[in-house]
Design a protein around this motif. Structure first.
Motif, PDB file in Angstrom:
ATOM      1  N   GLY A  65      -5.922   4.158 -13.131  1.00 50.61           N
ATOM      2  CA  GLY A  65      -4.660   4.833 -12.644  1.00 50.61           C
ATOM      3  C   GLY A  65      -4.139   6.060 -13.559  1.00 50.61           C
ATOM      4  N   GLY A  66      -2.914   6.532 -13.178  1.00 47.46           N
ATOM      5  CA  GLY A  66      -2.484   7.549 -13.783  1.00 47.46           C
ATOM      6  C   GLY A  66      -1.494   8.471 -13.064  1.00 47.46           C
ATOM      7  N   LEU A  67      -1.085   9.542 -13.688  1.00 50.05           N
ATOM      8  CA  LEU A  67      -0.392  10.537 -13.041  1.00 50.05           C
ATOM      9  C   LEU A  67      -1.128  11.738 -12.582  1.00 50.05           C
ATOM     10  CD1 LEU A  67       2.632  11.824 -12.638  1.00 50.05           C
ATOM     11  CD2 LEU A  67       2.362  12.910 -14.774  1.00 50.05           C
ATOM     12  N   VAL A  68      -1.134  12.071 -11.430  1.00 49.27           N
ATOM     13  CA  VAL A  68      -1.720  13.060 -10.723  1.00 49.27           C
ATOM     14  C   VAL A  68      -1.016  14.031  -9.981  1.00 49.27           C
ATOM     15  CG1 VAL A  68      -2.647  11.890  -8.982  1.00 49.27           C
ATOM     16  CG2 VAL A  68      -3.927  13.833  -9.599  1.00 49.27           C
ATOM     17  N   GLN A  69      -1.001  15.405  -9.777  1.00 51.21           N
ATOM     18  CA  GLN A  69      -0.446  16.184  -8.863  1.00 51.21           C
ATOM     19  C   GLN A  69      -0.794  16.116  -7.604  1.00 51.21           C
ATOM     20  OE1 GLN A  69      -0.881  20.228 -10.613  1.00 51.21           O
ATOM     21  NE2 GLN A  69       0.899  19.869 -12.206  1.00 51.21           N
ATOM     22  N   PRO A  70       0.262  16.425  -6.861  1.00 54.18           N
ATOM     23  CA  PRO A  70      -0.306  16.210  -5.126  1.00 54.18           C
ATOM     24  C   PRO A  70      -1.468  17.084  -5.027  1.00 54.18           C
ATOM     25  CG  PRO A  70       2.017  16.740  -5.386  1.00 54.18           C
ATOM     26  CD  PRO A  70       1.591  16.669  -6.889  1.00 54.18           C
ATOM     27  N   GLY A  71      -2.418  16.622  -4.102  1.00 50.86           N
ATOM     28  CA  GLY A  71      -3.706  17.544  -3.948  1.00 50.86           C
ATOM     29  C   GLY A  71      -4.598  17.147  -4.853  1.00 50.86           C
ATOM     30  N   GLY A  72      -4.507  16.278  -5.816  1.00 51.06           N
ATOM     31  CA  GLY A  72      -5.386  15.904  -6.846  1.00 51.06           C
ATOM     32  C   GLY A  72      -6.164  14.663  -6.478  1.00 51.06           C
ATOM     33  N   SER A  73      -7.086  14.049  -7.575  1.00 53.24           N
ATOM     34  CA  SER A  73      -8.066  13.024  -7.165  1.00 53.24           C
ATOM     35  C   SER A  73      -7.780  12.212  -8.368  1.00 53.24           C
ATOM     36  CB  SER A  73      -9.396  13.729  -7.153  1.00 53.24           C
ATOM     37  OG  SER A  73      -9.403  14.386  -5.939  1.00 53.24           O
ATOM     38  N   LEU A  74      -8.188  10.928  -8.087  1.00 53.53           N
ATOM     39  CA  LEU A  74      -8.188   9.836  -8.912  1.00 53.53           C
ATOM     40  C   LEU A  74      -9.471   8.875  -8.561  1.00 53.53           C
ATOM     41  CD1 LEU A  74      -4.688   8.654 -10.208  1.00 53.53           C
ATOM     42  CD2 LEU A  74      -6.331   9.841 -11.562  1.00 53.53           C
ATOM     43  N   ARG A  75      -9.584   8.154  -9.613  1.00 54.24           N
ATOM     44  CA  ARG A  75     -10.873   7.243  -9.248  1.00 54.24           C
ATOM     45  C   ARG A  75     -10.339   5.896  -9.829  1.00 54.24           C
ATOM     46  NH1 ARG A  75     -17.216   6.071 -11.110  1.00 54.24           N
ATOM     47  NH2 ARG A  75     -18.109   5.750  -9.045  1.00 54.24           N
ATOM     48  N   LEU A  76     -10.405   4.974  -9.141  1.00 57.46           N
ATOM     49  CA  LEU A  76      -9.988   3.671  -9.422  1.00 57.46           C
ATOM     50  C   LEU A  76     -11.105   2.657  -9.564  1.00 57.46           C
ATOM     51  CD1 LEU A  76      -6.472   2.730  -7.865  1.00 57.46           C
ATOM     52  CD2 LEU A  76      -6.865   4.037  -9.807  1.00 57.46           C
ATOM     53  N   SER A  77     -11.149   1.552 -10.636  1.00 58.34           N
ATOM     54  CA  SER A  77     -12.336   1.049 -10.883  1.00 58.34           C
ATOM     55  C   SER A  77     -11.826  -0.429 -10.914  1.00 58.34           C
ATOM     56  CB  SER A  77     -13.211   1.010 -12.016  1.00 58.34           C
ATOM     57  OG  SER A  77     -13.615   2.532 -11.898  1.00 58.34           O
ATOM     58  N   CYS A  78     -12.577  -1.362 -10.390  1.00 55.83           N
ATOM     59  CA  CYS A  78     -12.313  -2.902 -10.595  1.00 55.83           C
ATOM     60  C   CYS A  78     -13.402  -3.693 -10.997  1.00 55.83           C
ATOM     61  CB  CYS A  78     -11.540  -3.564  -9.189  1.00 55.83           C
ATOM     62  SG  CYS A  78     -11.375  -5.250  -9.354  1.00 55.83           S
ATOM     63  N   ALA A  79     -13.548  -4.485 -12.031  1.00 52.28           N
ATOM     64  CA  ALA A  79     -14.593  -5.269 -12.345  1.00 52.28           C
ATOM     65  C   ALA A  79     -14.111  -6.517 -12.339  1.00 52.28           C
ATOM     66  CB  ALA A  79     -14.786  -4.568 -13.983  1.00 52.28           C
ATOM     67  N   ALA A  80     -14.937  -7.396 -11.556  1.00 50.46           N
ATOM     68  CA  ALA A  80     -14.954  -8.791 -11.291  1.00 50.46           C
ATOM     69  C   ALA A  80     -15.735  -9.448 -12.483  1.00 50.46           C
ATOM     70  CB  ALA A  80     -15.275  -9.148 -10.098  1.00 50.46           C
ATOM     71  N   SER A  81     -15.194 -10.438 -13.327  1.00 47.94           N
ATOM     72  CA  SER A  81     -16.162 -11.346 -14.117  1.00 47.94           C
ATOM     73  C   SER A  81     -15.726 -12.733 -14.151  1.00 47.94           C
ATOM     74  CB  SER A  81     -15.962 -10.671 -15.435  1.00 47.94           C
ATOM     75  OG  SER A  81     -14.566 -10.781 -16.083  1.00 47.94           O
ATOM     76  N   GLY A  82     -16.447 -13.543 -14.880  1.00 51.44           N
ATOM     77  CA  GLY A  82     -16.211 -14.968 -14.791  1.00 51.44           C
ATOM     78  C   GLY A  82     -17.278 -15.667 -14.061  1.00 51.44           C
ATOM     79  N   ARG A  83     -16.799 -17.010 -13.557  1.00 56.00           N
ATOM     80  CA  ARG A  83     -17.673 -17.852 -12.642  1.00 56.00           C
ATOM     81  C   ARG A  83     -17.511 -17.490 -11.448  1.00 56.00           C
ATOM     82  NH1 ARG A  83     -17.252 -24.426 -11.912  1.00 56.00           N
ATOM     83  NH2 ARG A  83     -19.132 -24.683 -10.820  1.00 56.00           N
ATOM     84  N   THR A 100      -2.732  -1.406 -11.298  1.00 51.40           N
ATOM     85  CA  THR A 100      -2.714  -0.207 -12.013  1.00 51.40           C
ATOM     86  C   THR A 100      -1.679   0.899 -11.305  1.00 51.40           C
ATOM     87  OG1 THR A 100      -4.046   1.578 -13.124  1.00 51.40           O
ATOM     88  CG2 THR A 100      -5.001   0.678 -10.901  1.00 51.40           C
ATOM     89  N   LEU A 101      -0.955   1.398 -11.884  1.00 47.08           N
ATOM     90  CA  LEU A 101       0.078   2.429 -11.291  1.00 47.08           C
ATOM     91  C   LEU A 101      -0.601   3.555 -11.284  1.00 47.08           C
ATOM     92  CD1 LEU A 101       2.951   3.025 -10.515  1.00 47.08           C
ATOM     93  CD2 LEU A 101       3.291   3.469 -13.132  1.00 47.08           C
ATOM     94  N   VAL A 102      -0.305   4.075  -9.958  1.00 40.53           N
ATOM     95  CA  VAL A 102      -0.896   5.516  -9.608  1.00 40.53           C
ATOM     96  C   VAL A 102       0.339   6.532  -9.257  1.00 40.53           C
ATOM     97  CG1 VAL A 102      -2.110   6.935  -7.829  1.00 40.53           C
ATOM     98  CG2 VAL A 102      -3.018   4.950  -8.591  1.00 40.53           C
ATOM     99  N   THR A 103       0.779   7.382  -9.824  1.00 39.49           N
ATOM    100  CA  THR A 103       2.004   8.261  -9.582  1.00 39.49           C
ATOM    101  C   THR A 103       1.360   9.669  -9.129  1.00 39.49           C
ATOM    102  OG1 THR A 103       3.163   7.096 -11.224  1.00 39.49           O
ATOM    103  CG2 THR A 103       3.955   9.178 -10.702  1.00 39.49           C
ATOM    104  N   VAL A 104       1.957  10.110  -8.051  1.00 40.43           N
ATOM    105  CA  VAL A 104       1.459  11.423  -7.459  1.00 40.43           C
ATOM    106  C   VAL A 104       2.786  12.320  -7.434  1.00 40.43           C
ATOM    107  CG1 VAL A 104       0.487  12.703  -5.509  1.00 40.43           C
ATOM    108  CG2 VAL A 104      -0.319  10.256  -6.144  1.00 40.43           C
ATOM    109  N   SER A 105       2.865  13.205  -8.447  1.00 39.42           N
ATOM    110  CA  SER A 105       4.136  13.950  -8.769  1.00 39.42           C
ATOM    111  C   SER A 105       3.658  15.329  -9.219  1.00 39.42           C
ATOM    112  CB  SER A 105       5.085  13.162  -9.440  1.00 39.42           C
ATOM    113  OG  SER A 105       6.299  13.835  -9.652  1.00 39.42           O
ATOM    114  N   SER A 106       4.473  16.178  -9.036  1.00 36.31           N
ATOM    115  CA  SER A 106       4.416  17.367  -9.650  1.00 36.31           C
ATOM    116  C   SER A 106       5.323  17.678 -10.787  1.00 36.31           C
ATOM    117  CB  SER A 106       4.666  18.703  -8.458  1.00 36.31           C
ATOM    118  OG  SER A 106       5.845  18.434  -7.954  1.00 36.31           O
TER     119      SER A 106
END
Length: 121
Positions: free
Chosen positions: A9-27, A115-121
């Motif tokens: 997650g993070g701050l990105v401008q309008p029209g931009g791109s982000l890639r989120l990941s989620c890892a599962a662990s444990g039993r 995870t926080l995703v903020t889309v702002s200029s």
């Protein structure tokens, strides 16, 4: 114990791109479905995208054509590729997994902390 850990997650401008990941662990015996949900301030949590163990995907209408969900072969890591981001995509994004912890166990839902995703200029 089962853990789902999101990242990307993070701050990105309008029209931009982000890639989120989620890892599962444990039993974990098997994962039926993994998905991404989001919750914007003052709004209810909503499904963004999901993927089944057979790689069937489902998307919210608001993100179709812009977001892509994918997972590794073991369904232990899931990704959300987000393109053409809009201010209305701003939210906390949560990873969800519906899984069984043993052969005879019931399927249960587990959640990451978000995870926080903020889309702002």
């Amino acid at each position: 114990q089962v853990q789902l850990v999101e990242s990307g997650g993070g701050l990105v401008q309008p029209g931009g791109s982000l890639r989120l990941s989620c890892a599962a662990s444990g039993r974990i015996f098997s994962i039926n479905v993994m998905g991404w949900y989001r919750q914007a301030p003052g709004k209810e949590r909503e499904l963004v995208a999901s993927i089944t163990s057979s790689s069937r995907t489902n998307y919210a209408d608001s993100v179709k054509g812009r977001f892509t969900i994918s997972g590794d072969n073991a369904m232990r890591t899931v990704y959300l590729e987000m393109n053409s981001l809009k201010p209305e995509d701003t939210a906390v994004y949560y990873c969800n997994a519906n899984l069984r912890r043993s052969y005879f166990g019931n399927s249960m839902d587990y959640w990451g902390k978000g995870t926080l995703v903020t889309v702002s200029s």
